[in-house]
Design a protein around this motif. Structure first.
Motif, PDB file in Angstrom:
ATOM      1  N   PHE A  17       2.337  -9.698   3.185  1.00 42.25           N
ATOM      2  CA  PHE A  17       1.303  -9.656   2.159  1.00 42.25           C
ATOM      3  C   PHE A  17       1.701  -8.679   1.044  1.00 42.25           C
ATOM      4  N   PHE A  18       2.097  -7.463   1.433  1.00 41.35           N
ATOM      5  CA  PHE A  18       2.486  -6.484   0.426  1.00 41.35           C
ATOM      6  C   PHE A  18       3.769  -6.890  -0.287  1.00 41.35           C
ATOM      7  N   LYS A  19       4.666  -7.557   0.425  1.00 36.01           N
ATOM      8  CA  LYS A  19       5.906  -8.016  -0.192  1.00 36.01           C
ATOM      9  C   LYS A  19       5.627  -9.076  -1.265  1.00 36.01           C
ATOM     10  N   LEU A  20       4.555  -9.842  -1.090  1.00 30.91           N
ATOM     11  CA  LEU A  20       4.203 -10.863  -2.068  1.00 30.91           C
ATOM     12  C   LEU A  20       3.276 -10.341  -3.163  1.00 30.91           C
ATOM     13  N   SER A  59       8.994  -5.679  -6.084  1.00 35.05           N
ATOM     14  CA  SER A  59       9.478  -6.427  -4.917  1.00 35.05           C
ATOM     15  C   SER A  59      10.309  -5.548  -3.990  1.00 35.05           C
ATOM     16  N   LYS A  60      10.905  -4.507  -4.517  1.00 32.78           N
ATOM     17  CA  LYS A  60      11.718  -3.604  -3.699  1.00 32.78           C
ATOM     18  C   LYS A  60      10.909  -2.465  -3.080  1.00 32.78           C
ATOM     19  N   LEU A  61       9.732  -2.195  -3.608  1.00 34.75           N
ATOM     20  CA  LEU A  61       8.925  -1.064  -3.144  1.00 34.75           C
ATOM     21  C   LEU A  61       8.570  -1.137  -1.659  1.00 34.75           C
ATOM     22  N   PRO A  62       8.100  -2.268  -1.104  1.00 35.63           N
ATOM     23  CA  PRO A  62       7.803  -2.296   0.335  1.00 35.63           C
ATOM     24  C   PRO A  62       9.037  -2.024   1.201  1.00 35.63           C
TER      25      PRO A  62
END
Length: 167
Positions: A17-20, A59-62
């Motif tokens: 979910f967080f990745k999206l 997109s790289k943060l998670p």
């Protein structure tokens, strides 16, 4: 996710979910900032590049956060392992079996090294449920992600295989 300490069934759903969602939030925030306020003013191509760069950063943060949590957990295991090994050797040489020694280490070091004790407790639970010790120890090394724990598991498996003393 497991080596970072997230074991629930919903962990992969939350991570996905967080990745999206985070890239979309960064994209929308950057678009509102760039096109709404127009603070950059270097042209439309540069503005679009900033918006796309914000989405890529989102997109790289998670992954970065998960890697950071995993690294902290691995460092905690590395720091606690020498004390746990010392106590385990003392217990084994005093006559306790490996399972009892791991339970003793779990109870004694619960305050000072909660992460390693949690992993030992999971391994003890799996042993009590009837899994093969070889598989449990191998999984312990994989779950922690620490090479020293993998080496310890390999040494214990080898000592049991050849019948040598675990101590």
């Amino acid at each position: 996710l497991v080596s970072a300490g997230f074991r629930s069934r919903d962990a992969i759903v939350v991570y996905t979910f967080f990745k999206l969602v985070i890239p979309l939030v960064f994209l929308a925030g950057a678009a509102l900032y760039v096109y709404g306020l127009d603070p950059i003013g270097k042209g439309p191509l540069f503005d679009a590049a900033v918006v796309v760069a914000a989405a890529l950063a989102g997109s790289k943060l998670p992954d970065i956060l998960l890697k950071n949590i995993q690294q902290k957990r691995m460092d905690s295991v590395r720091k606690a392992l020498p004390d746990a090994l010392d106590l385990m050797v003392v217990c084994v040489e005093a006559g306790l079996g490996l399972d009892a020694a791991m339970r003793r280490v779990t109870s004694e070091l619960a305050q000072s090294s909660a992460v390693l004790c949690e992993e030992f407790a999971i391994a003890n639970f799996q042993l009590q449920m009837g899994r093969a010790r070889r598989d449990v120890l191998r999984d312990l090394g994989i779950r922690t992600g620490v090479e020293d724990v993998r080496a310890l598991a390999a040494v214990i498996i080898q000592s049991e295989k050849f019948g040598s003393s675990i101590g």
